[in-house]
Scaffold this motif. Sequence first.
Motif, mmCIF file in Angstrom:
data_model
loop_
_atom_site.group_PDB
_atom_site.id
_atom_site.type_symbol
_atom_site.label_atom_id
_atom_site.label_comp_id
_atom_site.label_asym_id
_atom_site.label_seq_id
_atom_site.Cartn_x
_atom_site.Cartn_y
_atom_site.Cartn_z
ATOM 1 N N ALA A 51 0.669 -1.069 0.043
ATOM 2 C CA ALA A 51 0.039 -0.036 -0.001
ATOM 3 C C ALA A 51 0.727 1.363 -0.010
ATOM 4 O O ALA A 51 0.482 2.229 -0.667
ATOM 5 C CB ALA A 51 -0.948 -0.116 1.163
ATOM 6 N N GLY A 52 1.951 1.323 0.706
ATOM 7 C CA GLY A 52 2.743 2.532 0.727
ATOM 8 C C GLY A 52 3.508 2.649 -0.658
ATOM 9 O O GLY A 52 3.599 3.754 -0.946
ATOM 10 N N ARG A 53 3.957 1.365 -1.336
ATOM 11 C CA ARG A 53 4.551 1.652 -2.597
ATOM 12 C C ARG A 53 3.357 2.173 -3.470
ATOM 13 O O ARG A 53 3.736 2.925 -4.389
ATOM 14 C CB ARG A 53 4.796 0.070 -2.875
ATOM 15 N N TYR A 54 2.198 1.916 -3.586
ATOM 16 C CA TYR A 54 1.162 2.540 -4.432
ATOM 17 C C TYR A 54 1.289 4.014 -4.076
ATOM 18 O O TYR A 54 1.237 4.865 -4.965
ATOM 19 C CB TYR A 54 -0.196 1.671 -4.072
ATOM 20 N N GLY A 55 1.043 4.658 -2.998
ATOM 21 C CA GLY A 55 0.977 5.837 -2.553
ATOM 22 C C GLY A 55 2.204 6.582 -3.200
ATOM 23 O O GLY A 55 2.191 7.711 -3.739
ATOM 24 N N ASN A 56 3.488 5.792 -3.052
ATOM 25 C CA ASN A 56 4.913 6.459 -3.377
ATOM 26 C C ASN A 56 4.868 6.622 -4.904
ATOM 27 O O ASN A 56 5.265 7.668 -5.300
ATOM 28 C CB ASN A 56 6.089 5.654 -2.809
ATOM 29 N N LEU A 57 4.256 5.491 -5.564
ATOM 30 C CA LEU A 57 4.213 5.636 -7.138
ATOM 31 C C LEU A 57 3.377 6.628 -7.664
ATOM 32 O O LEU A 57 3.476 6.985 -8.717
ATOM 33 C CB LEU A 57 4.446 4.257 -7.614
ATOM 34 N N THR A 58 2.118 6.556 -6.910
ATOM 35 C CA THR A 58 0.898 7.560 -7.726
ATOM 36 C C THR A 58 0.810 8.746 -7.001
ATOM 37 O O THR A 58 0.013 9.532 -7.722
ATOM 38 C CB THR A 58 -0.210 6.436 -7.494
ATOM 39 N N GLY A 59 1.393 9.058 -5.953
ATOM 40 C CA GLY A 59 0.892 10.242 -5.099
ATOM 41 C C GLY A 59 -0.448 10.263 -4.528
ATOM 42 O O GLY A 59 -0.788 11.158 -3.911
ATOM 43 N N ASP A 60 -1.263 9.002 -4.622
ATOM 44 C CA ASP A 60 -2.490 9.086 -4.107
ATOM 45 C C ASP A 60 -2.176 8.043 -2.843
ATOM 46 O O ASP A 60 -2.079 6.830 -2.847
ATOM 47 C CB ASP A 60 -3.212 8.098 -5.081
ATOM 48 N N TRP A 61 -2.535 8.776 -1.586
ATOM 49 C CA TRP A 61 -2.109 8.141 -0.401
ATOM 50 C C TRP A 61 -3.555 7.829 0.269
ATOM 51 O O TRP A 61 -3.584 7.247 1.261
ATOM 52 C CB TRP A 61 -1.294 8.997 0.640
ATOM 53 N N ARG A 62 -4.651 8.174 -0.287
ATOM 54 C CA ARG A 62 -5.700 8.335 0.250
ATOM 55 C C ARG A 62 -6.573 6.745 0.011
ATOM 56 O O ARG A 62 -7.247 6.268 0.809
ATOM 57 C CB ARG A 62 -6.717 9.376 -0.184
ATOM 58 N N THR A 63 -6.512 6.284 -1.255
ATOM 59 C CA THR A 63 -7.375 5.259 -1.730
ATOM 60 C C THR A 63 -7.036 4.079 -0.935
ATOM 61 O O THR A 63 -7.928 3.334 -0.686
ATOM 62 C CB THR A 63 -6.987 5.022 -3.361
ATOM 63 N N PHE A 64 -5.970 3.716 -0.657
ATOM 64 C CA PHE A 64 -5.428 2.612 0.088
ATOM 65 C C PHE A 64 -4.662 2.863 1.497
ATOM 66 O O PHE A 64 -4.069 2.135 1.928
ATOM 67 C CB PHE A 64 -4.469 1.700 -0.825
ATOM 68 N N GLY A 65 -4.922 4.033 1.842
ATOM 69 C CA GLY A 65 -4.236 4.458 2.912
ATOM 70 C C GLY A 65 -4.586 3.579 4.268
ATOM 71 O O GLY A 65 -3.550 3.481 5.083
ATOM 72 N N ARG A 66 -5.808 2.996 4.541
ATOM 73 C CA ARG A 66 -5.992 2.562 5.660
ATOM 74 C C ARG A 66 -5.075 1.048 5.667
ATOM 75 O O ARG A 66 -5.140 0.352 6.798
ATOM 76 C CB ARG A 66 -7.353 2.463 5.911
ATOM 77 N N LEU A 67 -4.801 0.674 4.523
ATOM 78 C CA LEU A 67 -4.055 -0.583 4.581
ATOM 79 C C LEU A 67 -2.726 -0.450 4.934
ATOM 80 O O LEU A 67 -1.706 -1.653 5.335
ATOM 81 C CB LEU A 67 -4.049 -1.172 3.043
ATOM 82 N N ARG A 68 -2.042 0.655 5.138
ATOM 83 C CA ARG A 68 -0.811 1.048 5.609
ATOM 84 C C ARG A 68 -0.588 0.766 7.343
ATOM 85 O O ARG A 68 0.538 0.338 7.434
ATOM 86 C CB ARG A 68 -0.271 2.350 5.307
ATOM 87 N N THR A 69 -1.806 0.983 7.640
ATOM 88 C CA THR A 69 -1.701 0.665 9.293
ATOM 89 C C THR A 69 -0.906 1.739 9.805
ATOM 90 O O THR A 69 0.140 2.382 9.255
ATOM 91 C CB THR A 69 -1.483 -0.544 9.794
ATOM 92 N N THR A 70 -0.876 2.148 11.169
ATOM 93 C CA THR A 70 -0.264 2.734 11.965
ATOM 94 C C THR A 70 0.488 2.095 13.132
ATOM 95 O O THR A 70 -0.284 1.397 13.982
ATOM 96 C CB THR A 70 -1.005 4.134 12.582
ATOM 97 N N MET A 71 1.610 2.605 13.447
ATOM 98 C CA MET A 71 2.199 1.836 14.525
ATOM 99 C C MET A 71 1.856 2.473 15.848
ATOM 100 O O MET A 71 1.798 3.754 15.847
ATOM 101 C CB MET A 71 3.959 1.907 14.611
ATOM 102 N N SER A 72 1.282 1.838 16.736
ATOM 103 C CA SER A 72 1.064 2.564 17.905
ATOM 104 C C SER A 72 2.159 2.803 19.016
ATOM 105 O O SER A 72 3.187 2.374 18.910
ATOM 106 C CB SER A 72 -0.107 1.495 18.958
ATOM 107 N N GLU A 73 1.641 3.482 20.291
ATOM 108 C CA GLU A 73 2.784 3.736 21.273
ATOM 109 C C GLU A 73 3.132 2.594 21.861
ATOM 110 O O GLU A 73 4.426 2.372 22.109
ATOM 111 C CB GLU A 73 2.247 4.653 22.205
#
Length: 372
Positions: free
Chosen positions: A334-356
Amino acid sequence: MSDITEFTPDWCMHPGELLAEVLEERGLRQSELAGRTGLSAKHINQIIKKSVGISPDVAILLERALGTPADFWIRAEAKYQEHESRHKAAAALDSYRDWAAKFDRPTLERHGILKPADSDTTVVDKLLKFFQVATPAAYERTWVRPSVSFRRSQAFTIDEPNTAVWLRLVELSADAVPVAPFNPRLLRKAAKALPKLTTMTVTNGFIAARAALAEAGVALTFVREIQGTRVCAATWWITGDRPAIGITARHKRPDNFWFNLMHEVGHVVLHPRRESYLDLEPIDLDDPAESEANEFASGLLFPGDASERIVRARSHQDLILIAAELGVGVPSVAGRYGNLTGDWRTFGRLRTTMSEDDIRALEAAATHPSRP
């Protein structure tokens, strides 16, 4: 003074003062001591007046004439000289206060480098010891000038002192990681195994990556990003044959974490020994070394036509299937998609976030390295 060998003096006293006490207690005149030792009366007087010290040769003469062990006088002289040197050094520390003030004190206290009650001169002393340098000029030579990437980073706005603190913490942490002798062939082999670790939790993947890299002679560690540094990761050669990789959780994204790690591995594989790389956000791709490290990381994670297939993805299912076929984590794809297309929203939730909690788990894992 019943027994000079058991006497524990205040070592701030000049040994001449101790000699004067001995002579007074024994009822000896300076001229008599001169006669017994073969030294001139003037020399004895110079010692007592603190004009000169007691050399080892003179200490032996005093041992014969007075029965006091030579090492008593030698230690008294050494302690006095140490005291004088420390007194002079303390005065020099005061002139370094402006340098020390550039560092972020809450950060230093949070990492246990300083204590809230430390005085200005104590802060200077602890900082110099932390960086293992004698002066601010030596700090500059050791922690700033050697790093090409550090110098290049001055084109951006970063907190240089905090960045140096982070690098030193990386060095200390990495130094505690047991590693085998550095082996470029084994490192390339370990690098090929890294992409599959992206399917694990970040902490478990980090532990596995550290073990694989340690077998190749590379120390991997995690040190939380310090405010104002914008550090993603760094490659730091602790010695001429012992590389270390330090990584942060900048942006708290697993895809960033893994790509940055493989980027640093690329530096170790592709670039000369002893060259340090401090990779900041954004990475300077005008630098050939950074571009090469990026291509290395991309080639590991997304070989062949994987990037083209990722760009063509139209649904979450498409990306998940591509990730499964590649054997890499969905967040990385998902991060690769955003990096290549500049579109970070479409698959943004698949990237997940690291918690504290994830970051704390990484910190805990980094403090308990296992032998390769």
